[in-house]
Design a protein around this motif. Structure first.
Motif, PDB file in Angstrom:
ATOM      1  N   SER A 327       0.813  -1.223   0.000  1.00 52.10           N
ATOM      2  CA  SER A 327       0.000   0.000   0.000  1.00 52.10           C
ATOM      3  C   SER A 327       0.844   1.269   0.000  1.00 52.10           C
ATOM      4  CB  SER A 327      -0.921   0.017   1.231  1.00 52.10           C
ATOM      5  OG  SER A 327      -0.162   0.097   2.424  1.00 52.10           O
ATOM      6  N   VAL A 328       2.142   1.149   0.301  1.00 48.56           N
ATOM      7  CA  VAL A 328       2.973   2.353   0.322  1.00 48.56           C
ATOM      8  C   VAL A 328       3.546   2.612  -1.074  1.00 48.56           C
ATOM      9  CG1 VAL A 328       3.545   2.038   2.749  1.00 48.56           C
ATOM     10  CG2 VAL A 328       5.039   1.073   1.008  1.00 48.56           C
ATOM     11  N   PRO A 329       3.729   3.875  -1.449  1.00 48.72           N
ATOM     12  CA  PRO A 329       4.292   4.204  -2.767  1.00 48.72           C
ATOM     13  C   PRO A 329       5.707   3.645  -2.932  1.00 48.72           C
ATOM     14  CG  PRO A 329       3.339   6.145  -1.721  1.00 48.72           C
ATOM     15  CD  PRO A 329       3.382   5.075  -0.678  1.00 48.72           C
ATOM     16  N   SER A 330       6.114   3.495  -4.158  1.00 44.44           N
ATOM     17  CA  SER A 330       7.429   2.902  -4.443  1.00 44.44           C
ATOM     18  C   SER A 330       8.576   3.767  -3.934  1.00 44.44           C
ATOM     19  CB  SER A 330       7.581   2.675  -5.954  1.00 44.44           C
ATOM     20  OG  SER A 330       7.409   3.909  -6.656  1.00 44.44           O
ATOM     21  N   ASP A 331       8.353   5.073  -3.843  1.00 46.18           N
ATOM     22  CA  ASP A 331       9.425   5.964  -3.376  1.00 46.18           C
ATOM     23  C   ASP A 331       9.330   6.243  -1.879  1.00 46.18           C
ATOM     24  OD1 ASP A 331       7.114   7.466  -3.418  1.00 46.18           O
ATOM     25  OD2 ASP A 331       8.053   9.258  -4.292  1.00 46.18           O
ATOM     26  N   TRP A 332       8.511   5.473  -1.174  1.00 44.86           N
ATOM     27  CA  TRP A 332       8.300   5.742   0.255  1.00 44.86           C
ATOM     28  C   TRP A 332       9.596   5.619   1.047  1.00 44.86           C
ATOM     29  CZ3 TRP A 332       9.088   3.398   4.931  1.00 44.86           C
ATOM     30  CH2 TRP A 332       8.438   3.971   6.043  1.00 44.86           C
ATOM     31  N   VAL A 360       5.311  11.179   4.551  1.00 45.31           N
ATOM     32  CA  VAL A 360       5.732   9.790   4.783  1.00 45.31           C
ATOM     33  C   VAL A 360       4.745   9.082   5.711  1.00 45.31           C
ATOM     34  CG1 VAL A 360       7.473   8.376   5.960  1.00 45.31           C
ATOM     35  CG2 VAL A 360       8.188  10.135   4.343  1.00 45.31           C
ATOM     36  N   THR A 361       4.265   9.802   6.721  1.00 46.20           N
ATOM     37  CA  THR A 361       3.387   9.201   7.731  1.00 46.20           C
ATOM     38  C   THR A 361       1.994   8.903   7.189  1.00 46.20           C
ATOM     39  OG1 THR A 361       4.594  10.437   9.444  1.00 46.20           O
ATOM     40  CG2 THR A 361       2.468   9.509  10.068  1.00 46.20           C
ATOM     41  N   LYS A 362       1.482   9.754   6.311  1.00 44.93           N
ATOM     42  CA  LYS A 362       0.073   9.633   5.910  1.00 44.93           C
ATOM     43  C   LYS A 362      -0.222   8.379   5.095  1.00 44.93           C
ATOM     44  CE  LYS A 362       0.259  12.328   1.583  1.00 44.93           C
ATOM     45  NZ  LYS A 362      -0.171  13.571   0.915  1.00 44.93           N
ATOM     46  N   TYR A 363       0.802   7.751   4.494  1.00 42.88           N
ATOM     47  CA  TYR A 363       0.572   6.546   3.683  1.00 42.88           C
ATOM     48  C   TYR A 363       0.510   5.277   4.523  1.00 42.88           C
ATOM     49  CZ  TYR A 363       1.418   9.338  -0.490  1.00 42.88           C
ATOM     50  OH  TYR A 363       1.332  10.283  -1.490  1.00 42.88           O
ATOM     51  N   LEU A 364       0.824   5.391   5.790  1.00 46.60           N
ATOM     52  CA  LEU A 364       0.912   4.197   6.630  1.00 46.60           C
ATOM     53  C   LEU A 364      -0.406   3.921   7.347  1.00 46.60           C
ATOM     54  CD1 LEU A 364       4.425   4.837   8.211  1.00 46.60           C
ATOM     55  CD2 LEU A 364       3.870   3.601   6.109  1.00 46.60           C
TER      56      LEU A 364
END
Length: 518
Positions: A327-332, A360-364
């Protein structure tokens, strides 16, 4: 509240107020009509001082505070009190002012929309605009009340604090020719409630040519907002403001008898030696609250104290989990690395880091192992964002001039370093008006911080959420301080073995207190 107060204390209060009022003829202009007895005079400052003395109350002198005093009764009940005095026949009374808030939020633009429609403030659109403004007023008013209650409530968030208006209402002038007509002071009391946002109802403008002033109700009280001076007024005619007169909230009447020659009394005041009342205050200092983005009351927002190392097992776990989480972007991970390892020296760069950290935090997924690890590594304290300390402005100069203020030798410095051990920099602080006590200590370079010794998060949560009315992870700003009417802290030392006290206050820049530290 009035019926719960001790009778002997109420009698002392009555005596002080009526004795002062008995001197009214010394302060009033002589009437040309000898048949007229002037109205009793009440001095608001004397009223507050008398209330404090009689009921052992804490009097608050805060510019935008929602209340004037607080009392704790013997049965444990707590009250915040709005102390007011006005004539029995008076109209709406000022209860709050929002000058800076109205300017910052451009409340005037709402009034201008109403004026431009030329509908005398009576159209549906006009009422919608009045309602929008009433809601803005209510939100700020309620924040101030909640903050005031929390100061008396203390750390026990479940304890109940009631709020009331205590009012003294002098009668008007009296005609000697009328039988049984005499000057008096009416004691009144009514609820001091937050504005009920769910039941706001617009009454309309006060006049068709005064569209900037309007009235509204929440079913509990009747309010009026005057735009020119950004004042909120309230009607005291009955408990909902819709009664016939102010006498509707009366609970006790005190007759007033004037001294025959008040000037003779004043002329002989110094004929006997009077003993001054000792308040036991040895020294006090008021610090303006300095807003720092990553320290002080926003210390929780800063970077972690220990920088991450790529050899740290936690980092290897971050890499592993981020690769597994689809679920996290590839560049996370590359963004995470930038936040964790890059150097951000300038203020602009630090703000860039904070924006990237939030990204960075909002994708988790909240509560996931990756979320918990990342927030722990990138934030000073994300889970419990209550790490705060009380900043001492210009601390090096303060401690140099006052090394013993908080505790003997507690502020001694050698260069930037505090000389005394942590134990010798520790002291007990009493928080007013709740009277709760907490052990604090002086800390950091130049002794710039006052921190709680073992309850930092308890103190921080109380200050941030209850006093400053902030949401979790919301930064304290100067706008917030203006909204709630707090911008300074006063520390007071006593010579009777009481601990140092701390109280939040408001400093008017045009009339600063004598103990203001610069």
């Amino acid at each position: 509240m009035w019926k719960l107060l001790d009778e002997s204390n109420k009698n002392q209060y009555k005596l002080l107020i009526t004795n002062f009022a008995s001197l009214s003829e010394a302060f009033a202009q002589k009437s040309s009509n000898d048949s007229i007895i002037i109205a009793p005079i009440i001095n608001s400052k004397f009223q507050e001082a008398s209330f404090k003395k009689s009921f052992n109350a804490t009097i608050e002198d805060i510019g935008n505070s929602s209340y004037d005093a607080s009392v704790k009764l013997t049965d444990g009940s707590k009250y915040i009190i709005g102390i007011k005095s006005f004539g029995v026949k008076s109209g709406f009374q000022k209860i709050a002012q929002f000058k800076k808030d109205s300017q910052q939020d451009e409340w005037g633009s709402i009034i201008e929309r109403i004026k431009k429609r030329q509908q005398n403030g009576s159209s549906d659109d006009d009422f919608d605009d009045y309602l929008e403004l009433a809601k803005k007023i209510a939100v700020l008013r309620n924040k101030r009340i909640s903050s005031s209650k929390s100061q008396l409530q203390g750390f026990d968030f479940d304890s109940q604090v009631e709020a009331v208006y205590h009012v003294l209402m002098p009668s008007g002038s009296v005609n000697k020719d009328k039988q049984n007509d005499e000057p008096y002071i009416l004691v009144g009391e009514t609820s001091y409630s937050s504005i009920d946002l769910k039941h706001l109802q617009i009454i309309g403008p006060t006049k068709s040519n005064m569209l900037q002033n309007f009235q509204f109700t929440d079913g509990q009280h009747l309010y009026q907002y005057n735009s020119a001076d950004s004042q909120l007024l309230m009607s005291f005619k009955g408990h909902s403001g819709t009664g016939i007169s102010n006498e509707d909230i009366g609970i006790e009447k005190w007759p007033v008898t004037y001294i025959e020659d008040p000037f003779k009394l004043f002329a002989n005041l110094n004929s006997e030696t009077t003993k001054a009342v000792d308040d036991h205050i040895s020294q006090s200092v008021t610090f303006m609250i300095k807003i720092e983005r990553r320290s002080g009351f926003n210390a929780w927002y800063g970077s972690p104290k220990t920088k991450l190392d790529k050899n740290d097992s936690r980092y290897h776990r971050i890499v592993s989990l981020s690769q597994q989480d689809t679920s996290v972007p590839s560049d996370w991970l590359s963004k995470f690395n930038k936040v964790a390892f890059d150097s951000f020296s300038s203020d602009k760069a630090k703000k860039d880091r904070e924006r990237l950290r939030s990204d960075v935090t909002k994708y988790l997924s909240h509560g996931s192992e990756l979320f918990n690890l990342a927030t722990t590594i990138l934030w000073r304290n994300y889970k419990t964002p209550y790490e705060v300390y009380i900043p001492i402005p210009n601390s090096k100069k303060f401690h140099t001039e006052n090394p013993d203020f908080f505790v003997k030798n507690g502020g001694l410095l050698n260069g930037q370093k505090l000389v005394s051990t942590k134990e010798n920099r520790t002291f007990t602080l009493e928080l007013l008006p709740s009277q709760e006590k907490m052990v604090m200590f002086i800390n950091q370079d130049n002794g710039k911080a006052i921190q709680s010794l073992s309850s930092q998060f308890i103190f921080g949560e109380w200050v941030l959420k209850n006093i400053f009315q902030l949401k979790n992870r919301e930064l304290l700003t100067t706008d917030t301080l203006e909204e709630i009417g707090i911008n300074a802290i006063t520390f007071t030392k006593y010579n009777d073995n009481r601990p140092i006290s701390m109280s939040f206050t408001y400093v008017d820049s045009e009339n600063p207190p004598e103990d203001l530290w610069n």
